[in-house]
Scaffold this motif. Structure first.
Motif, PDB file in Angstrom:
ATOM      1  N   VAL A 116       0.834  -1.208   0.000  1.00 58.71           N
ATOM      2  CA  VAL A 116       0.000   0.000   0.000  1.00 58.71           C
ATOM      3  C   VAL A 116       0.865   1.254   0.000  1.00 58.71           C
ATOM      4  CG1 VAL A 116      -1.605   1.335   1.421  1.00 58.71           C
ATOM      5  CG2 VAL A 116      -2.006  -1.081   1.030  1.00 58.71           C
ATOM      6  N   ILE A 117       1.939   1.257   0.775  1.00 56.75           N
ATOM      7  CA  ILE A 117       2.825   2.420   0.809  1.00 56.75           C
ATOM      8  C   ILE A 117       3.470   2.645  -0.551  1.00 56.75           C
ATOM      9  CG2 ILE A 117       4.986   3.304   1.770  1.00 56.75           C
ATOM     10  CD1 ILE A 117       4.139   2.101   4.446  1.00 56.75           C
ATOM     11  N   VAL A 118       3.946   1.587  -1.199  1.00 55.99           N
ATOM     12  CA  VAL A 118       4.571   1.720  -2.520  1.00 55.99           C
ATOM     13  C   VAL A 118       3.569   2.251  -3.533  1.00 55.99           C
ATOM     14  CG1 VAL A 118       5.506   0.380  -4.457  1.00 55.99           C
ATOM     15  CG2 VAL A 118       6.380   0.018  -2.158  1.00 55.99           C
ATOM     16  N   LEU A 140      12.407   5.091  -4.494  1.00 56.87           N
ATOM     17  CA  LEU A 140      11.485   5.161  -3.352  1.00 56.87           C
ATOM     18  C   LEU A 140      10.860   3.805  -3.055  1.00 56.87           C
ATOM     19  CD1 LEU A 140       9.727   8.590  -3.958  1.00 56.87           C
ATOM     20  CD2 LEU A 140      11.293   7.990  -2.117  1.00 56.87           C
ATOM     21  N   THR A 141      10.570   3.047  -4.100  1.00 55.20           N
ATOM     22  CA  THR A 141      10.023   1.709  -3.903  1.00 55.20           C
ATOM     23  C   THR A 141      11.017   0.814  -3.171  1.00 55.20           C
ATOM     24  OG1 THR A 141       8.692   1.912  -5.897  1.00 55.20           O
ATOM     25  CG2 THR A 141       9.095  -0.310  -5.089  1.00 55.20           C
ATOM     26  N   LEU A 142      12.262   0.852  -3.590  1.00 53.37           N
ATOM     27  CA  LEU A 142      13.290   0.046  -2.925  1.00 53.37           C
ATOM     28  C   LEU A 142      13.519   0.505  -1.491  1.00 53.37           C
ATOM     29  CD1 LEU A 142      15.878  -0.334  -5.833  1.00 53.37           C
ATOM     30  CD2 LEU A 142      14.275  -2.051  -4.966  1.00 53.37           C
ATOM     31  N   MET A 189      10.588  -1.689   5.325  1.00 57.05           N
ATOM     32  CA  MET A 189       9.542  -2.606   5.787  1.00 57.05           C
ATOM     33  C   MET A 189      10.023  -4.049   5.919  1.00 57.05           C
ATOM     34  SD  MET A 189       6.936  -0.738   6.352  1.00 57.05           S
ATOM     35  CE  MET A 189       5.646  -1.935   6.531  1.00 57.05           C
ATOM     36  N   ARG A 190      11.273  -4.304   5.595  1.00 55.65           N
ATOM     37  CA  ARG A 190      11.786  -5.668   5.696  1.00 55.65           C
ATOM     38  C   ARG A 190      11.807  -6.117   7.153  1.00 55.65           C
ATOM     39  NH1 ARG A 190      17.527  -6.506   3.291  1.00 55.65           N
ATOM     40  NH2 ARG A 190      16.625  -4.938   1.942  1.00 55.65           N
ATOM     41  N   THR A 191      11.356  -7.306   7.403  1.00 53.98           N
ATOM     42  CA  THR A 191      11.321  -7.835   8.770  1.00 53.98           C
ATOM     43  C   THR A 191      12.607  -8.593   9.074  1.00 53.98           C
ATOM     44  OG1 THR A 191      10.256  -9.879   8.070  1.00 53.98           O
ATOM     45  CG2 THR A 191       8.813  -8.055   8.690  1.00 53.98           C
ATOM     46  N   ASP A 192      12.777  -8.971  10.349  1.00 56.35           N
ATOM     47  CA  ASP A 192      13.950  -9.738  10.744  1.00 56.35           C
ATOM     48  C   ASP A 192      13.991 -11.091  10.060  1.00 56.35           C
ATOM     49  OD1 ASP A 192      14.852  -7.732  12.418  1.00 56.35           O
ATOM     50  OD2 ASP A 192      13.800  -8.511  14.163  1.00 56.35           O
ATOM     51  N   ALA A 193      12.836 -11.683   9.811  1.00 54.64           N
ATOM     52  CA  ALA A 193      12.794 -12.982   9.142  1.00 54.64           C
ATOM     53  C   ALA A 193      13.256 -12.879   7.699  1.00 54.64           C
ATOM     54  CB  ALA A 193      11.381 -13.556   9.190  1.00 54.64           C
ATOM     55  N   ASP A 194      12.965 -11.745   7.057  1.00 61.94           N
ATOM     56  CA  ASP A 194      13.395 -11.549   5.672  1.00 61.94           C
ATOM     57  C   ASP A 194      14.902 -11.313   5.575  1.00 61.94           C
ATOM     58  OD1 ASP A 194      10.795 -11.748   4.886  1.00 61.94           O
ATOM     59  OD2 ASP A 194      10.460  -9.576   4.835  1.00 61.94           O
ATOM     60  N   ARG A 195      15.506 -10.777   6.622  1.00 61.91           N
ATOM     61  CA  ARG A 195      16.932 -10.436   6.583  1.00 61.91           C
ATOM     62  C   ARG A 195      17.815 -11.678   6.678  1.00 61.91           C
ATOM     63  NH1 ARG A 195      15.664  -5.590  10.449  1.00 61.91           N
ATOM     64  NH2 ARG A 195      14.945  -4.156   8.875  1.00 61.91           N
TER      65      ARG A 195
END
Length: 113
Positions: free
Chosen positions: A37-39, A98-100, A106-112
């Motif tokens: 939604v933000i993007v 801006l998208t990146l 918004m990346r979570t710890d699980a995604d990292r």
């Protein structure tokens, strides 16, 4: 709907109040939807042209002129097609940047990993 009810119930059984449940369980499950939604909102706010162009034409002066209105005026009204093309390429680069940036924030710890 994406948050499993059993996880919410387990948090309540463990003593979490509604705010803790919402902050630590519901919001992390909604990160992908929030990021999308933000993007979409950032990109759509950058390309606001129709309402401004039809109501004010970018005026008075240049007070209500967005990048897309300026691009249109340079490329098609003034006939400066090269400049308009350069502006459009810059516009796309800024939108992708801006998208990146939003995705990185918004990346979570699980995604990292």
């Amino acid at each position: 709907m994406t948050v499993p009810r059993d996880i919410e119930e387990a948090a309540r059984v463990d003593g979490a109040n509604w705010f803790q449940t919402y902050w630590h369980i519901v919001i992390p499950y909604l990160y992908p939807a929030i990021a999308a939604v933000i993007v979409i909102d950032v990109i759509s706010s950058m390309k606001q042209m129709e309402l401004i162009f039809l109501s004010t034409g970018g005026g008075p002066g240049r007070l209500t002129q967005f990048v897309s209105v300026y691009l249109y005026q340079k490329a098609f009204v003034s006939g400066e097609y090269g400049y308009g093309n350069a502006l459009s390429v810059l516009f796309v680069i800024v939108a992708v940047g801006l998208t990146l940036l939003v995705q990185r924030i918004m990346r979570t710890d699980a995604d990292r990993g």
